[in-house]
Design an enzyme around this catalytic site. Structure first.
Site, PDB file in Angstrom:
ATOM      1  N   ASP A  74      15.439  11.478  51.345  1.00  0.00           N
ATOM      2  CA  ASP A  74      14.569  10.477  50.760  1.00  0.00           C
ATOM      3  C   ASP A  74      13.499  10.229  51.801  1.00  0.00           C
ATOM      4  O   ASP A  74      13.794  10.114  52.994  1.00  0.00           O
ATOM      5  CB  ASP A  74      15.303   9.185  50.444  1.00  0.00           C
ATOM      6  CG  ASP A  74      14.474   8.343  49.478  1.00  0.00           C
ATOM      7  OD1 ASP A  74      14.217   8.813  48.357  1.00  0.00           O
ATOM      8  OD2 ASP A  74      14.064   7.237  49.842  1.00  0.00           O
ATOM      9  N   LYS A 183       3.089  22.534  60.018  1.00  0.00           N
ATOM     10  CA  LYS A 183       3.495  21.170  59.662  1.00  0.00           C
ATOM     11  C   LYS A 183       4.905  20.870  60.178  1.00  0.00           C
ATOM     12  O   LYS A 183       5.170  19.800  60.702  1.00  0.00           O
ATOM     13  CB  LYS A 183       3.425  20.989  58.136  1.00  0.00           C
ATOM     14  CG  LYS A 183       3.941  19.639  57.654  1.00  0.00           C
ATOM     15  CD  LYS A 183       3.843  19.474  56.150  1.00  0.00           C
ATOM     16  CE  LYS A 183       4.604  18.239  55.694  1.00  0.00           C
ATOM     17  NZ  LYS A 183       4.596  18.031  54.257  1.00  0.00           N
TER      18      LYS A 183
HETATM   19  P1  IMP Z   1      11.200  10.636  47.137  1.00  0.00           P
HETATM   20  O1  IMP Z   1      11.254  11.816  46.239  1.00  0.00           O
HETATM   21  O2  IMP Z   1      11.703   9.378  46.578  1.00  0.00           O
HETATM   22  O3  IMP Z   1      11.773  10.939  48.513  1.00  0.00           O
HETATM   23  O4  IMP Z   1       9.637  10.363  47.321  1.00  0.00           O
HETATM   24  C1  IMP Z   1       8.989  10.746  48.436  1.00  0.00           C
HETATM   25  C2  IMP Z   1       7.503  10.702  48.187  1.00  0.00           C
HETATM   26  O5  IMP Z   1       6.900  10.475  49.473  1.00  0.00           O
HETATM   27  C3  IMP Z   1       6.963  12.022  47.706  1.00  0.00           C
HETATM   28  O6  IMP Z   1       6.777  12.064  46.337  1.00  0.00           O
HETATM   29  C4  IMP Z   1       5.625  12.105  48.427  1.00  0.00           C
HETATM   30  O7  IMP Z   1       4.695  11.399  47.713  1.00  0.00           O
HETATM   31  C5  IMP Z   1       5.844  11.341  49.712  1.00  0.00           C
HETATM   32  N1  IMP Z   1       6.183  12.302  50.769  1.00  0.00           N
HETATM   33  C6  IMP Z   1       7.388  12.503  51.335  1.00  0.00           C
HETATM   34  N2  IMP Z   1       7.332  13.495  52.259  1.00  0.00           N
HETATM   35  C7  IMP Z   1       6.048  13.924  52.238  1.00  0.00           C
HETATM   36  C8  IMP Z   1       5.383  14.958  52.961  1.00  0.00           C
HETATM   37  O8  IMP Z   1       5.946  15.705  53.781  1.00  0.00           O
HETATM   38  N3  IMP Z   1       4.087  15.101  52.657  1.00  0.00           N
HETATM   39  C9  IMP Z   1       3.430  14.333  51.775  1.00  0.00           C
HETATM   40  N4  IMP Z   1       3.998  13.382  51.063  1.00  0.00           N
HETATM   41  C10 IMP Z   1       5.318  13.163  51.306  1.00  0.00           C
END
Ligand code: IMP
Length: 212
Positions: A74, A183
């Site tokens: 997450d 990255k």
């Molecule tokens: P999750 O799926 O609830 O973990 O949402 C994480 C959100 O954070 C993603 O949809 C992205 O918008 C943002 N995010 C997380 N990691 C990255 C990254 O490495 N690059 C750019 N956005 C990220």
């Protein structure tokens, strides 16, 4: 060293960008990966208010539903001047259309509304919580973070999500302008740059056998 991960492992994400990155990170360790989407596992609701709590919900749900060890992340963007927003709501700021151009604009507008123009007022961090859950209830958790600055306008077509507005400290390019290898900055290239790579290196040390 925690419990070693081997054999077939579920990657509990439905996000194609993160899935691709996790596959790349796990590729050298000889693990047989299957995604939660491929197994048609339901996406659990993320009801916790921390990255770690939500990673655990996803990993535990996938381990329980599949009977296999499951790995979940997450993550999100936390902007200091916005009290850590969008934080656990990073995906939601992009709306149902998953429009990250809009989400990046919201971040920039919120900073502008706070008068945050100078670089030092635009400090942000990407955070990644990783959780590995086994069907017997055992869990291991790891946290990674990278500090940087929100730039405007967005730069770069690579990566996903908020990458084009995030310039990591000590670099002159955004994550959106970097290749996946740059990255992540994994060894031997570096010592881990992205939040996900940093959390992953901790996980590798804790739960993975070194590549042969
Ligand atoms: P999750 O799926 O609830 O973990 O949402 C994480 C959100 O954070 C993603 O949809 C992205 O918008 C943002 N995010 C997380 N990691 C990255 C990254 O490495 N690059 C750019 N956005 C990220």
């Amino acid at each position: 060293m925690g419990r070693t991960l081997s054999g077939k492992v579920v990657i509990a994400t439905h996000n194609p960008g993160k899935l691709r990155e996790m596959r790349d990170l796990l590729a050298p360790y000889g693990i047989d990966l299957v995604s939660a989407a491929e197994l048609n596992l339901p996406e659990p609701e993320e009801t916790e208010n921390t990255f770690t709590g939500n990673a655990r919900i996803k990993a535990e749900a996938a381990a329980k539903a599949s009977g296999l060890p499951a790995f979940a992340d997450d993550s999100g963007l936390a902007v200091d001047a916005l009290g850590g927003a969008p934080g656990i709501f990073s995906a939601r700021w992009a709306g149902p259309e998953k429009d990250f151009a809009l989400a990046m604009e919201k971040v920039n507008n919120a900073l502008a509304a706070n008068g945050a123009v100078k670089a030092e007022d635009r400090v942000a961090r990407f955070v990644s919580a990783l959780c590995v859950a086994w069907p017997d209830g055992h869990v291991e958790e790891f946290l990674g973070e990278v500090v940087g600055q929100i730039i405007w306008p967005p730069r770069g077509e690579k990566g996903f999500g908020y990458d084009p507005v995030f310039q990591p400290e000590g670099h002159s390019r955004t994550f959106g302008e970097m290749s996946a290898d740059e990255k992540h900055g994994l060894p031997p290239l570096g010592e881990g740059l992205s939040h996900r790579a940093r959390a992953f290196l901790k996980l590798a040390e804790g739960c993975l056998k070194a590549p042969a």
